[in-house]
Design a protein around this motif. Structure first.
Motif: not given
Ligand code: ADP
Length: 270
Positions: A37-47
């Protein structure tokens, strides 16, 4: 959770032992799900900011002679890169904290000095909204830990109080000692947080109003960082709030005993 209890008798001794085999697969699956979940959130937030910067750069390339457009796009690129920088910094901080063992690396820390420094760093943001930071009380004993991390934690709490309060209000920061604990409370006159939201705001990337948080430079990671820093120090952070009456975040940290020398033998005066 799958727990298996096996009873065994060790024959020569004649005593009975109970062997508990805890099946922690459930725990592993849960940790894995949180990490994913964290990795998915980080990717989304950075993108999001990276995508915006890339689009703005394209727009700049397409209209190099329109001075007004160039100024506007450049300003927005600046804002998006500041957001990207804040996000990267918070993500690094959080991953550093998750592996940290404060107790082994700590020193005796003067909490009053930590709070003074955190207040100092939040001052500009507060002044820009004409919010007065009112500091009161004191603590009698040092706490054991890492002064820089504690400054980061308290700065996050004070920044939030300022960020989610209207202009021309006050933010109170109170210190006191009692029962072996140093207590710091940060109170604001902002919108407050509903009971359901209070349970979730310490989660990574959880925001009550994502647009407002982004607009004011929030990353959604501030309170997770606070929670990690404080629990690493053997303390706890709680929130009291009523929509319409503001919020109070309270941090309790164990104080070192009077005259107790810290294991590393240094006192850190921040
Ligand atoms: P953010 O970077 O969005 O501020 P935080 O983890 O620091 O992220 O806080 C999570 C959310 O909790 C915020 O988005 C906001 O909705 C809410 N919040 C935190 N502090 C306060 C406060 N003092 N008053 C009202 N809401 C707050």
């Amino acid at each position: 959770q799958g727990t298996i209890i096996i009873q065994v008798r060790i024959a020569p001794v004649g005593e009975e032992y109970i062997l508990i085999l805890a099946d922690d697969r459930t725990e592993i699956t849960r940790t894995e799900a949180i990490r994913n979940d964290f990795v998915a959130n980080v990717s989304h937030e950075l993108k999001t900011p990276v995508g915006a910067i890339s689009l703005l750069a394209e727009a700049l390339e397409a209209s190099p002679d329109d001075e007004e457009a160039v100024r506007r796009f450049a300003q927005r690129m600046h804002k998006e890169s500041a957001r990207l920088a804040a996000l990267v910094q918070d993500i690094i901080e959080l991953s550093r904290l998750q592996g940290a063992n404060i107790v082994q690396q700590g020193k005796a820390v003067d909490l009053g000095a930590v709070i003074a420094e955190a207040v100092d760093r939040s001052k500009l943001q507060a002044e820009s909204k004409n919010i007065e930071l009112v500091l009161g009380g004191s603590v009698s004993e040092p706490v054991y830990g890492d002064a820089d991390l504690l400054v980061t934690a308290f700065r996050n709490l004070i920044d939030n109080a300022v960020r989610y309060s209207p202009s021309n209000t006050k933010v109170g920061i109170g210190l006191r000692s009692g029962g072996g604990l140093a207590t710091v409370s940060i109170s604001d006159q902002g919108d407050g947080i509903s009971a359901e939201e209070q349970e979730r705001i310490f989660e990574r990337f959880y925001r009550v109003d994502a647009a407002r948080s982004r607009q004011t430079g929030g990353t959604g990671l501030g309170l997770s960082i606070v929670k990690h820093v404080i629990s690493n120090h053997g303390g706890e952070v709680t929130v009291w709030s009523q929509p319409g009456s503001g919020s109070t975040f309270t941090v309790r940290l164990p104080e070192m005993e009077k005259g107790q020398s810290d294991p590393a033998g240094n006192t850190e005066n921040h």
